[in-house]
Design a protein around this motif. Structure first.
Motif, PDB file in Angstrom:
ATOM      1  N   ARG A  23      59.324  70.274  50.810  1.00  0.00           N
ATOM      2  CA  ARG A  23      58.929  70.718  49.470  1.00  0.00           C
ATOM      3  C   ARG A  23      60.092  70.592  48.496  1.00  0.00           C
ATOM      4  O   ARG A  23      59.922  70.198  47.338  1.00  0.00           O
ATOM      5  CB  ARG A  23      58.440  72.163  49.518  1.00  0.00           C
TER       6      ARG A  23
ATOM      7  N   ASN B 180      50.452  66.478  46.124  1.00  0.00           N
ATOM      8  CA  ASN B 180      49.918  67.811  46.408  1.00  0.00           C
ATOM      9  C   ASN B 180      49.011  67.796  47.654  1.00  0.00           C
ATOM     10  O   ASN B 180      47.930  67.208  47.636  1.00  0.00           O
ATOM     11  CB  ASN B 180      49.124  68.273  45.184  1.00  0.00           C
TER      12      ASN B 180
ATOM     13  N   THR C 144      50.524  68.059  39.852  1.00  0.00           N
ATOM     14  CA  THR C 144      51.292  66.962  40.430  1.00  0.00           C
ATOM     15  C   THR C 144      52.642  67.399  40.973  1.00  0.00           C
ATOM     16  O   THR C 144      53.258  68.308  40.432  1.00  0.00           O
ATOM     17  CB  THR C 144      51.505  65.903  39.321  1.00  0.00           C
TER      18      THR C 144
ATOM     19  N   THR D 285      54.066  68.980  43.437  1.00  0.00           N
ATOM     20  CA  THR D 285      54.526  70.053  44.299  1.00  0.00           C
ATOM     21  C   THR D 285      53.681  69.971  45.542  1.00  0.00           C
ATOM     22  O   THR D 285      52.501  69.645  45.485  1.00  0.00           O
ATOM     23  CB  THR D 285      54.351  71.454  43.681  1.00  0.00           C
ATOM     24  N   THR D 286      54.278  70.247  46.687  1.00  0.00           N
ATOM     25  CA  THR D 286      53.523  70.116  47.921  1.00  0.00           C
ATOM     26  C   THR D 286      52.858  71.420  48.320  1.00  0.00           C
ATOM     27  O   THR D 286      52.189  71.490  49.318  1.00  0.00           O
ATOM     28  CB  THR D 286      54.427  69.638  49.060  1.00  0.00           C
TER      29      THR D 286
ATOM     30  N   GLY E 238      50.800  73.329  46.278  1.00  0.00           N
ATOM     31  CA  GLY E 238      49.622  73.701  45.500  1.00  0.00           C
ATOM     32  C   GLY E 238      50.047  74.530  44.304  1.00  0.00           C
ATOM     33  O   GLY E 238      51.137  75.099  44.276  1.00  0.00           O
ATOM     34  N   SER E 239      49.175  74.589  43.289  1.00  0.00           N
ATOM     35  CA  SER E 239      49.579  75.289  42.064  1.00  0.00           C
ATOM     36  C   SER E 239      48.833  76.603  41.940  1.00  0.00           C
ATOM     37  O   SER E 239      47.898  76.852  42.666  1.00  0.00           O
ATOM     38  CB  SER E 239      49.269  74.419  40.854  1.00  0.00           C
TER      39      SER E 239
END
Lengths: 290, 390
Positions: free
Chosen positions: A167, A235, A284, A286-287, A289-290
């Motif tokens: 990450r 993601n 977009t 980030t691995t 999740g938002s």
């Protein structure tokens, strides 16, 4: 019929998700569209097939074989085609991955021939009625494997040191390196994991569709890219959900509207989503999740 | 005595049937070699058709050269793979005609490729293409240089659909066809609906897929919901096999019927048990006990490891048909006569009547398509049997 079609969509979507996860992981750490990912999926399917045909192995051995072999292929790809290629030129690694695509596909045609091959029945075919839907033993097996795999991957990325490193690299290469993350190692691990998942997805696809061919990777590669865009570049959660969504849209449009309009509908939805959410459904790069 | 009398009679019939064509004078064939072209799809959806054809064409070439060639001149055949792609097909026909300067071309296979090449022939290429597996109706009419030694799929399917409906008592069926492949689309959208209607079968729905699709779950779920008794396929063998397996997976155990592109041995190899009971049409029947058919089968199985679809015997026959035409229609094979030689071959082949072959006699009809009878294949215990013979 709608429930049955939703199950069909879920099955199709699960294989898209597994491929897209690999794409998105690699994109996350390297900012690279790794074109050869679809071909790794194809190699996995063939390894699974030959493990079953030649060694008479069961489906679990076939899955393990494909996972290990494709993981090794991922490591080889990093050492032979990613690291030696200049990172300064943004197109160089992309071109290199297109080269890997061509090499893998042509090797497969040379070794296995240009034809489709039947994937033997490795899971006893039984049908179960669950309320309004009928689900087969093969479908249950594929869903269970896909869900377990996604859960393990999610835990790995969220809860382990290496997951954190992945990450961090996805967020920012230089900062991660300054903080003591071994970026080269992270890239290697990411490729191995992504390729191993693609290998498993290839075998599952062989089981689901009962056949494999050297050309199966290309179509899946395109769908994987679409899912990655849909879910958000880099993601993982986006790739999981995006894959299922794409599978559903494809099946429902094929069932109720027509296959000739299917791609039109799929891409129209994609364009609409990107118009309103340019960074994809889940954001977009980030691995987690938002 | 009785046998020899029959033999002499049979030979006289053959001799009459294959006598020099159209009153043309037999000329001496000159040059170091007689050059023919060949177009085969070795990869893609036509792989099995192309591989069967290529091996058969090579066998015919070896046999002919072992017996002194064509008019005493060795036969050379330039074969190219066009990957079952229209654009590749166009490139290759240009290469064969303009660079290799062949007298005639064996192939292409597949109507989709045939119909993009045919319009180029009259105005520019002026060389015969003789297809061994293209069966969409109406294509040979596109050019006087376009010939096919194969029955169109309407002629192939008519007896097959009738037998299928009769055996299974089908009253309601669904059609699933390829929306992209030329012959499959013609079968699914035009030929099968008409044939089912004339056999008093209700068409519950017409469903489509695209050639590269691998997932047919949506179509099968829909078909299953319609309460049908059979599935009619306008489909090539790979897709047909995948559809048959998907139907089985969803518990839809109804018989299938398929057309020209589906009835390849690969359908059984890929579909396994799901192929059982299916009816398929074909333009050749390799279980035919005639010795020349069995001699060919022995050679092709030794070379290929398996029996080919009808592209094999049909292409083999085309090479022998061309030998006959070249030797008997005044072809000189001199470089300066290339245009007139090509014209002689065109008229000679289009006029063939009753020329003996392993796929049956070559008799070209008025629109330069093959004529003759077709077998009715049914999959029984993992093999095709011809139910006409039962």
């Amino acid at each position: 019929m709608i429930y049955q079609q939703l199950i069909n969509g879920l099955m199709l979507g699960a294989s898209y998700s597994l491929v897209a996860i690999g794409y998105t992981l690699i994109f996350g750490v390297l900012n690279l569209l790794y074109f050869a990912h679809g071909e790794v999926f194809m190699v996995g399917a063939f390894i699974g097939l030959y493990t079953v045909i030649l060694a008479g192995a069961n489906i679990y051995v076939a899955l393990a074989g494909a996972m290990i072999a494709c993981g090794a292929l991922g490591a080889l790809a990093v050492v032979a085609t990613v690291r030696p290629v200049s990172k300064d030129h943004p197109l160089a690694q992309l071109i290199s991955s297109i080269g890997v695509t061509i090499v893998l596909q042509n090797m497969a045609i040379y070794i296995f021939g240009g034809q489709q091959m039947a994937f033997p029945e490795t899971i006893k075919q039984e049908l179960y009625r669950l309320g309004p839907v009928i689900i087969s033993s093969v479908q249950i097996f594929i869903l269970v494997v896909a869900v377990v795999l996604m859960a393990i991957l999610w835990l790995f990325i969220e809860r382990t040191k290496m997951g954190r490193a992945i990450r961090a690299v996805a967020e920012n290469h230089e900062t991660a390196a300054l903080l003591g993350v071994n970026v080269n190692r992270v890239v290697l691990v990411t490729f191995v994991i992504s390729s191993a998942i693609a290998g498993i997805a290839g075998v599952l696809d062989g089981v689901k569709n009962s056949n494999v061919s050297p050309f199966m990777g290309l179509e899946v590669a395109v769908k994987g890219l679409v899912v990655m865009l849909l879910g958000g570049l880099g993601n993982v959660t986006g790739a999981m959900v995006g894959g299922i969504l794409l599978g559903m849209v494809e099946i429902l449009s094929a069932a109720y509207i027509g296959t000739t309009q299917r791609d039109f509908i799929t891409f129209a939805i994609l364009i609409l989503i990107l118009l309103f959410r340019p960074s994809g459904l889940f954001g977009t790069r980030t691995t987690e999740g938002s | 005595m009785r046998f020899s009398a029959m033999f002499v009679t049979a030979m006289s019939v053959v001799a009459f049937a294959v006598a020099p064509i159209g009153g043309a004078e037999a000329a001496t064939v000159a040059g170091p070699k007689v050059k023919l072209g060949c177009m085969v799809p070795l990869t893609g959806k036509g792989a099995e058709w192309g591989q069967g054809a290529k091996a058969s064409i090579e066998i015919a070439q070896q046999e002919i050269n072992a017996k002194g060639g064509i008019g005493g001149v060795p036969l050379e055949i330039n074969c190219y793979d066009y990957q079952t792609q229209e654009a590749e097909g166009l490139k290759i026909i240009n290469r064969l005609v303009e660079r290799d300067k062949v007298l005639a071309v064996v192939g292409p296979c597949f109507s989709a490729v045939f119909e993009v090449i045919a319009p180029q022939l009259d105005s520019r290429l002026k060389t015969s293409i003789i297809s061994y597996c293209s069966s969409k109706p109406g294509l040979s009419a596109m050019s006087r240089w376009a010939l096919r030694n194969t029955l169109t799929s309407d002629k192939q399917l008519t007896p097959v659909v009738g037998a299928w409906v009769k055996e299974y008592g089908i009253k309601k069926a669904v059609i699933i066809h390829d929306a992209e492949d030329a012959v499959s689309k013609a079968e699914g959208a035009a030929i099968l609906p008409g044939l089912l209607k004339s056999n008093k079968v209700e068409v519950a729905d017409i469903l489509t897929y695209r050639t590269k699709d691998t997932d047919y779950s949506a179509q099968i779920t829909r078909a299953k919901s319609l309460g049908i008794q059979g599935i009619a396929l306008g489909s090539c063998y790979q897709n047909a096999a995948a559809i048959a397996k998907e139907a089985r997976k969803q518990g839809l155990n109804v018989p299938m019927v398929g057309g020209a592109c589906a009835g390849a041995p690969g359908f059984i190899d890929l579909a396994g048990k799901a192929a059982e009971g299916a009816y398929m049409s074909t333009a050749a029947w390799l279980e035919d006990p005639r010795p020349e058919v069995q001699a060919y089968v022995k050679k092709i199985v030794a070379k290929l490891g398996t029996q080919p679809p009808y592209s094999g015997p049909r292409s083999y026959d085309i090479v022998y048909g061309l030998k006959h035409v070249i030797e008997n229609s005044g072809v000189t094979n001199k470089p300066g006569d290339l245009a007139s030689d090509r014209e002689k071959i065109r008229t000679g082949f289009a006029a063939l009547k009753g020329f003996p072959g392993v796929a049956g006699e070559i008799t070209m009809n008025e629109v330069r398509d093959g004529a003759g009878s077709t077998a009715i294949l049914k999959v029984v215990n993992g093999k095709y049997i011809d139910v006409r013979k039962k």
